[in-house]
Design a protein around this motif. Structure first.
Motif, PDB file in Angstrom:
ATOM      1  N   THR A 115       0.815  -1.214   0.000  1.00 41.71           N
ATOM      2  CA  THR A 115       0.000   0.000   0.000  1.00 41.71           C
ATOM      3  C   THR A 115       0.851   1.267   0.000  1.00 41.71           C
ATOM      4  OG1 THR A 115      -0.153  -0.107   2.409  1.00 41.71           O
ATOM      5  CG2 THR A 115      -1.926  -1.132   1.156  1.00 41.71           C
ATOM      6  N   ALA A 116       2.129   1.128  -0.297  1.00 40.13           N
ATOM      7  CA  ALA A 116       3.026   2.293  -0.335  1.00 40.13           C
ATOM      8  C   ALA A 116       3.883   2.215  -1.594  1.00 40.13           C
ATOM      9  CB  ALA A 116       3.918   2.322   0.903  1.00 40.13           C
ATOM     10  N   PRO A 117       4.236   3.343  -2.161  1.00 44.35           N
ATOM     11  CA  PRO A 117       5.011   3.321  -3.409  1.00 44.35           C
ATOM     12  C   PRO A 117       6.440   2.832  -3.204  1.00 44.35           C
ATOM     13  CG  PRO A 117       4.859   5.551  -2.567  1.00 44.35           C
ATOM     14  CD  PRO A 117       3.963   4.712  -1.706  1.00 44.35           C
ATOM     15  N   GLY A 118       7.005   2.316  -4.288  1.00 46.41           N
ATOM     16  CA  GLY A 118       8.438   2.084  -4.346  1.00 46.41           C
ATOM     17  C   GLY A 118       9.051   3.206  -5.167  1.00 46.41           C
ATOM     18  N   PHE A 119      10.376   3.261  -5.202  1.00 44.20           N
ATOM     19  CA  PHE A 119      11.036   4.379  -5.877  1.00 44.20           C
ATOM     20  C   PHE A 119      12.110   3.896  -6.842  1.00 44.20           C
ATOM     21  CE2 PHE A 119       9.170   6.016  -2.025  1.00 44.20           C
ATOM     22  CZ  PHE A 119       8.588   7.196  -2.455  1.00 44.20           C
ATOM     23  N   ILE A 120      12.121   4.511  -8.022  1.00 48.28           N
ATOM     24  CA  ILE A 120      13.167   4.289  -9.009  1.00 48.28           C
ATOM     25  C   ILE A 120      14.275   5.283  -8.678  1.00 48.28           C
ATOM     26  CG2 ILE A 120      13.735   4.226 -11.469  1.00 48.28           C
ATOM     27  CD1 ILE A 120      10.625   4.059 -11.932  1.00 48.28           C
ATOM     28  N   VAL A 121      15.479   4.774  -8.463  1.00 52.00           N
ATOM     29  CA  VAL A 121      16.548   5.638  -7.951  1.00 52.00           C
ATOM     30  C   VAL A 121      17.810   5.543  -8.810  1.00 52.00           C
ATOM     31  CG1 VAL A 121      15.688   5.477  -5.577  1.00 52.00           C
ATOM     32  CG2 VAL A 121      17.428   3.859  -6.377  1.00 52.00           C
ATOM     33  N   SER A 130      19.209   1.345   0.874  1.00 54.56           N
ATOM     34  CA  SER A 130      18.307   0.309   1.391  1.00 54.56           C
ATOM     35  C   SER A 130      17.741  -0.506   0.231  1.00 54.56           C
ATOM     36  CB  SER A 130      17.165   0.944   2.190  1.00 54.56           C
ATOM     37  OG  SER A 130      16.149   1.424   1.330  1.00 54.56           O
ATOM     38  N   HIS A 131      17.237  -1.708   0.541  1.00 60.94           N
ATOM     39  CA  HIS A 131      16.626  -2.532  -0.517  1.00 60.94           C
ATOM     40  C   HIS A 131      15.109  -2.540  -0.397  1.00 60.94           C
ATOM     41  CE1 HIS A 131      15.757  -5.606   2.400  1.00 60.94           C
ATOM     42  NE2 HIS A 131      15.616  -6.581   1.535  1.00 60.94           N
ATOM     43  N   GLY A 132      14.569  -1.771   0.531  1.00 62.41           N
ATOM     44  CA  GLY A 132      13.128  -1.683   0.694  1.00 62.41           C
ATOM     45  C   GLY A 132      12.807  -0.857   1.917  1.00 62.41           C
ATOM     46  N   ALA A 133      11.580  -1.017   2.415  1.00 58.17           N
ATOM     47  CA  ALA A 133      11.182  -0.288   3.621  1.00 58.17           C
ATOM     48  C   ALA A 133      11.753  -0.942   4.874  1.00 58.17           C
ATOM     49  CB  ALA A 133       9.659  -0.231   3.715  1.00 58.17           C
ATOM     50  N   GLY A 134      11.928  -2.260   4.837  1.00 54.36           N
ATOM     51  CA  GLY A 134      12.412  -2.976   6.012  1.00 54.36           C
ATOM     52  C   GLY A 134      11.276  -3.357   6.946  1.00 54.36           C
ATOM     53  N   ILE A 183       8.120   3.707   4.142  1.00 50.09           N
ATOM     54  CA  ILE A 183       9.130   3.843   3.089  1.00 50.09           C
ATOM     55  C   ILE A 183       9.544   5.300   2.886  1.00 50.09           C
ATOM     56  CG2 ILE A 183       7.356   3.923   1.287  1.00 50.09           C
ATOM     57  CD1 ILE A 183      10.959   2.491   0.997  1.00 50.09           C
ATOM     58  N   ARG A 184       8.638   6.235   3.114  1.00 47.25           N
ATOM     59  CA  ARG A 184       8.987   7.656   2.922  1.00 47.25           C
ATOM     60  C   ARG A 184      10.010   8.104   3.968  1.00 47.25           C
ATOM     61  NH1 ARG A 184       3.717   6.938   1.485  1.00 47.25           N
ATOM     62  NH2 ARG A 184       3.079   7.772  -0.539  1.00 47.25           N
ATOM     63  N   ARG A 185       9.858   7.592   5.176  1.00 49.31           N
ATOM     64  CA  ARG A 185      10.825   7.915   6.218  1.00 49.31           C
ATOM     65  C   ARG A 185      12.179   7.282   5.893  1.00 49.31           C
ATOM     66  NH1 ARG A 185       8.839   6.949  12.206  1.00 49.31           N
ATOM     67  NH2 ARG A 185       7.607   8.799  11.616  1.00 49.31           N
ATOM     68  N   SER A 243       8.456   6.767  -9.340  1.00 44.99           N
ATOM     69  CA  SER A 243       7.865   5.879  -8.341  1.00 44.99           C
ATOM     70  C   SER A 243       7.069   4.773  -9.014  1.00 44.99           C
ATOM     71  CB  SER A 243       6.956   6.667  -7.389  1.00 44.99           C
ATOM     72  OG  SER A 243       5.873   7.240  -8.104  1.00 44.99           O
ATOM     73  N   PHE A 244       6.799   3.731  -8.236  1.00 44.68           N
ATOM     74  CA  PHE A 244       5.936   2.633  -8.667  1.00 44.68           C
ATOM     75  C   PHE A 244       4.929   2.381  -7.558  1.00 44.68           C
ATOM     76  CE2 PHE A 244       4.600  -1.759  -8.493  1.00 44.68           C
ATOM     77  CZ  PHE A 244       4.270  -2.055  -9.807  1.00 44.68           C
ATOM     78  N   THR A 245       3.632   2.489  -7.877  1.00 35.87           N
ATOM     79  CA  THR A 245       2.570   2.259  -6.894  1.00 35.87           C
ATOM     80  C   THR A 245       1.849   0.979  -7.225  1.00 35.87           C
ATOM     81  OG1 THR A 245       2.279   4.662  -6.607  1.00 35.87           O
ATOM     82  CG2 THR A 245       0.500   3.215  -5.813  1.00 35.87           C
ATOM     83  N   PRO A 246       1.898  -0.054  -6.365  1.00 39.48           N
ATOM     84  CA  PRO A 246       1.244  -1.336  -6.656  1.00 39.48           C
ATOM     85  C   PRO A 246      -0.270  -1.198  -6.753  1.00 39.48           C
ATOM     86  CG  PRO A 246       2.771  -1.519  -4.800  1.00 39.48           C
ATOM     87  CD  PRO A 246       2.587  -0.059  -5.067  1.00 39.48           C
ATOM     88  N   LYS A 247      -0.869  -2.011  -7.621  1.00 42.15           N
ATOM     89  CA  LYS A 247      -2.329  -2.061  -7.743  1.00 42.15           C
ATOM     90  C   LYS A 247      -2.861  -3.489  -7.714  1.00 42.15           C
ATOM     91  CE  LYS A 247      -3.116   2.345  -7.938  1.00 42.15           C
ATOM     92  NZ  LYS A 247      -3.823   3.005  -6.824  1.00 42.15           N
ATOM     93  N   ILE A 248      -2.214  -4.411  -8.461  1.00 39.16           N
ATOM     94  CA  ILE A 248      -2.633  -5.807  -8.483  1.00 39.16           C
ATOM     95  C   ILE A 248      -1.391  -6.635  -8.132  1.00 39.16           C
ATOM     96  CG2 ILE A 248      -3.674  -7.656  -9.850  1.00 39.16           C
ATOM     97  CD1 ILE A 248      -4.760  -5.369 -11.683  1.00 39.16           C
TER      98      ILE A 248
END
Length: 466
Positions: A373-379, A392-396, A439-441, A455-460
């Motif tokens: 329910t939270a976006p990922g980021f292209i960096v 980092s490799h994710g939110a953790g 993830i934003r923090r 960013s990438f926001t999951p939907k399915i």
């Protein structure tokens, strides 16, 4: 061919009672040793029992040599802790910091860094980055060797995600496989060059692993592995992907080297522990020297597992692109749970282990996911030396899997997913969005390590499970 030696023959040579005799007799049954005459076998064993330390790096005899040595001869003491950078220490659990402190006391350690998504793992914490001198630590690479993220961006409008939910859901069910032992049926499998790799023939441990690898190529594991359709939003002008700012449909996958990588990790960790006995708190950080046969063999096996993980993602994205009837405009892929030969800012050549950490060298692209329910980021990496060019490799994880299952309820999670418009296939309470950090923090804690391109926001979302 030699007649078979017995335990008394080895005792006559000076072998002590115990494990070493059984290990030596078993090793003599290997094809290359059965060809020796009995005299040659006895001469070999005589040299081994006289100088076992000379054989600690010999792949065939290291276990026997280790059993011949008294424990004190194999014990390796820790040294004074070296300094390392911690990003966002206030959001990292004490257990992960303790593990990193221990890793920084290894005599082979040169430098280290702890990412803001760090949490407790085996050996090196997940989110730990460790540079060593001519040594590779299997558990600092991780069990799921070469686990990675892969993103394909398609020229399809955002409304595609809301208007064709059932169609996209069906595409995921038809074109992905998840979970332990799962693979595609024989008629549905796609070949891949990685299955022709010589390591499957030349590395003894891998000689019986090819059939299972062929069954599982193009599939995903369990746990936090996923394949998702979602919304890609490119925000940076003139980005390395060549995409104008705007919104696109994307496919994001997260998975690794399946049973192949797990088997490699377990096998070589046991070997490392035999020849590198550390104090209890550091035992999972046993290493193999890269100037040894065993170290070189692990490195080759690790490299193969990384290539195999990449092949799995390549097939996942190829299948879904074909099902969509589209070619991707751009692709971004990066891996973690791996070791690289790199050069530090001061010129030293080291082995950099990134266990759950994203390579972030200057100009290197990657994806850092959030949760369902939270976006990922292209960096794009900035190559910061203090972080060993990592991020980092994710939110953790905020909650352990056990705690998430105990504290969260099915209805609560379903309601949370519905509020965010997420269609979930499979998954479990241990992967609920609430089990992860913000993830934003996390991204705010590493703003100096990477630039955000989109960013990438999951939907399915599809994961292992019913």
């Amino acid at each position: 061919m030699a007649s078979q030696l017995r335990g008394n023959d080895l005792r006559t040579l000076g072998f002590p009672e115990g494990r070493a005799i059984g290990l030596a007799l078993a090793q003599l049954q290997r094809k290359e040793h059965k060809r020796l005459t009995q005299t040659e076998q006895l001469e070999l064993l005589g040299r081994l029992v006289a100088n076992p330390s000379d054989y600690l790096t010999d792949l065939a005899w290291s276990h026997t040599a280790a059993a011949l040595l008294p424990p004190v001869s194999r014990h390796i003491a820790l040294v004074e802790r070296k300094d390392y950078a911690i990003f966002s220490a206030e959001h990292i659990e004490p257990g992960a910091i303790h593990q990193m402190e221990t890793a920084m006391k290894l005599p082979v350690t040169v430098a280290g860094a702890l990412m803001p998504d760090a949490h407790h793992g085996y050996g090196l914490p997940i989110g730990g980055v460790l540079a060593t001198d001519n040594a590779v630590i299997p558990y600092a690479v991780g069990v799921d060797i070469g686990c990675r993220m892969a993103l394909s961006v398609f020229d399809l409008p955002p409304k595609y995600l809301s208007q064709r939910v059932q169609e996209l859901r069906s595409l995921l069910l038809e074109n992905t496989r998840f979970g332990s032992g799962r693979g595609f049926e024989r008629g549905q499998r796609l070949g891949h060059a990685v299955l022709e790799s010589e390591q499957f023939r030349t590395i003894p441990f891998l000689k019986n692993k090819l059939d299972r690898a062929a069954e599982q190529v193009g599939t995903s594991g369990s746990g936090n592995h996923f394949v998702e359709f979602g919304l890609v939003e490119i925000t940076a002008e003139g980005n390395e992907m060549g995409l104008p700012p705007g919104q696109y449909l994307g496919v994001l996958s997260h998975s690794g080297s399946r049973g192949l990588g797990a088997g490699i990790a377990e096998h070589y960790t046991k070997l490392a522990k035999d020849v590198c006995q550390l104090p209890g708190e550091a035992q999972h950080l046993a290493w193999l020297g890269l100037d040894t046969e065993a170290g070189q063999e692990y490195w080759a096996a690790m490299t193969l597992a990384g290539a195999y993980a990449s092949a799995c993602h390549e097939q996942i994205h190829r299948r879904l692109a074909k099902a969509l009837g589209e070619k991707p405009l751009a692709k971004v892929e990066n891996h973690h749970n791996f070791a690289w030969q790199e050069r530090l800012a001061d010129g030293r050549e080291v082995i950099v282990h990134r266990k759950g950490a994203t390579p972030a060298g200057r100009g290197v692209l990657g994806i850092i996911p959030g949760s369902m329910t939270a976006p990922g980021f292209i960096v794009r990496g900035r190559g910061v030396a203090a972080a060993l060019a990592s991020a980092s490799h994710g939110a953790g994880r905020l909650m352990s899997r056990t705690r998430a299952k105990a504290e969260l309820g099915e209805a609560q999670v379903r309601r949370h997913l519905a509020e965010h418009g997420i269609e979930l296939i499979g998954g479990g309470l241990d992967e609920a969005p609430m089990a992860y950090k913000d993830i934003r923090r996390v991204m705010a804690s590493q703003h100096e390590l990477v630039d955000v391109l989109g960013s990438f926001t999951p939907k399915i979302v599809r994961m292992d499970g019913a």
